[in-house]
Design a protein around this motif. Sequence first.
Motif, PDB file in Angstrom:
ATOM      1  N   UNK A 180      32.178  39.986  35.269  1.00 45.41           N
ATOM      2  CA  UNK A 180      32.558  38.768  35.965  1.00 45.41           C
ATOM      3  C   UNK A 180      33.988  38.367  35.660  1.00 45.41           C
ATOM      4  N   UNK A 181      34.457  38.624  34.448  1.00 47.54           N
ATOM      5  CA  UNK A 181      35.833  38.264  34.095  1.00 47.54           C
ATOM      6  C   UNK A 181      36.827  39.073  34.906  1.00 47.54           C
ATOM      7  N   UNK A 182      36.510  40.336  35.169  1.00 46.23           N
ATOM      8  CA  UNK A 182      37.384  41.157  36.013  1.00 46.23           C
ATOM      9  C   UNK A 182      37.387  40.630  37.446  1.00 46.23           C
ATOM     10  N   UNK A 183      36.247  40.180  37.907  1.00 45.04           N
ATOM     11  CA  UNK A 183      36.155  39.618  39.260  1.00 45.04           C
ATOM     12  C   UNK A 183      37.026  38.375  39.395  1.00 45.04           C
ATOM     13  N   UNK A 184      36.972  37.508  38.395  1.00 40.94           N
ATOM     14  CA  UNK A 184      37.779  36.293  38.424  1.00 40.94           C
ATOM     15  C   UNK A 184      39.266  36.639  38.389  1.00 40.94           C
ATOM     16  N   UNK A 185      39.627  37.626  37.588  1.00 44.44           N
ATOM     17  CA  UNK A 185      41.029  38.072  37.543  1.00 44.44           C
ATOM     18  C   UNK A 185      41.484  38.560  38.911  1.00 44.44           C
ATOM     19  N   UNK A 186      40.575  39.229  39.625  1.00 42.21           N
ATOM     20  CA  UNK A 186      40.909  39.732  40.967  1.00 42.21           C
ATOM     21  C   UNK A 186      41.142  38.591  41.942  1.00 42.21           C
ATOM     22  N   UNK A 187      40.365  37.509  41.813  1.00 41.98           N
ATOM     23  CA  UNK A 187      40.579  36.346  42.678  1.00 41.98           C
ATOM     24  C   UNK A 187      41.882  35.646  42.303  1.00 41.98           C
ATOM     25  N   UNK A 188      42.125  35.498  41.015  1.00 42.89           N
ATOM     26  CA  UNK A 188      43.373  34.872  40.562  1.00 42.89           C
ATOM     27  C   UNK A 188      44.585  35.633  41.086  1.00 42.89           C
ATOM     28  N   UNK A 189      44.487  36.967  41.074  1.00 38.49           N
ATOM     29  CA  UNK A 189      45.600  37.802  41.541  1.00 38.49           C
ATOM     30  C   UNK A 189      45.598  38.037  43.028  1.00 38.49           C
ATOM     31  N   UNK A 190      44.619  37.481  43.727  1.00 38.62           N
ATOM     32  CA  UNK A 190      44.477  37.588  45.183  1.00 38.62           C
ATOM     33  C   UNK A 190      44.294  39.024  45.665  1.00 38.62           C
ATOM     34  N   UNK A 191      43.688  39.852  44.798  1.00 39.75           N
ATOM     35  CA  UNK A 191      43.268  41.178  45.261  1.00 39.75           C
ATOM     36  C   UNK A 191      42.009  41.066  46.133  1.00 39.75           C
ATOM     37  N   UNK A 192      41.250  39.990  45.932  1.00 41.21           N
ATOM     38  CA  UNK A 192      40.073  39.695  46.757  1.00 41.21           C
ATOM     39  C   UNK A 192      40.127  38.221  47.142  1.00 41.21           C
ATOM     40  N   UNK A 193      39.375  37.884  48.197  1.00 48.59           N
ATOM     41  CA  UNK A 193      39.389  36.491  48.653  1.00 48.59           C
ATOM     42  C   UNK A 193      38.428  35.597  47.890  1.00 48.59           C
TER      43      UNK A 193
END
Length: 326
Positions: free
Chosen positions: A190-203
């Motif tokens: 989940x922490x990697x997922x949140x990082x992806x949202x923070x970095x806008x790699x995912x919506x």
Amino acid sequence: MKLLRSRRTALACAAAAAAIAALPALAQADAWPTRPIRFVVPFSAGGANDLMARAAAEGASKRLGQPIVIENKPGGSTSLGSAVVAQSKPDGYTFLISAAGVISNSMIKKSLPYKDADLVPVAMVGLAPSVILVPADAPYNNLKEFIAASQKGVGFHWATAGTGSTPHFVSGILETKYGAKLDIVPYKSGSESITAVLGKQVEATSEASIVALPYVKSGKLKALADTWTARISAYPQLSTAVEQGFPDMQIAHWCGVHAPAGTPDAILDKLATAIDAAMKDAATASHLKDIGIEPIGGTRASFAKFVADERARLGAVVKATGMKDE
């Protein structure tokens, strides 16, 4: 008549023998616990389930008069730790800190080293509602706007913590029940997922309230909805998806206790009572609520019903999405 008497005598002897054989087990249950108890947590330390497990262990230990040791065994979408408990002696000294995976793994995995029936529900500990998260500057402010925006063009990328994770089920409900157009991007946690949202790699993604709220309160991420049936005690200004008009969006990161099948009922009752008391302790409940966890507790029967209802909910999503862990 002699034959009838012989049969009656044989039946009486068999009943007496069974009663005598049961005495050691009853005595064991009555004395339990006489040594430390082990809670196997199928997640890494520091996550929502680990924190709930430690709160339950501390509170129950005080009431049972024996230490409860936490043993983290992450891996296999909780199947590694679940197998350890399923294959343990049912003597009341090894329990599983269970989550949705104890239900969904058999639905999505090709094989498991244990059967669902090898584990029995004991007690509910608590839950952390899942929070749907998007970048802080995202142009949508609620679930209806998010779904409408996802339906345009190629759709949105949605981060999960892997196949069968709670965010995966959240996305499945959004897609199959409400028409969201989502492309699943699996991460390891989940922490990697949140990082992806923070970095806008995912919506978008969803994550347990205990993990999500610090990012929301600091303004780093925007919360669109709480996916459980009640608002989060630590953040009541966030409305639920149900309140926003999405009644089938009822899912959370929950924590319970399961035992190896065959563990004496008297032991299970004692542990369930101790955990219920721990979750109703004012100081414990206040601490858990402050960090985004809702303490639940309850009886063995109430947890068994929750597990059955959860099995039906998750099973419907698996069927509708064709979710499989290849």
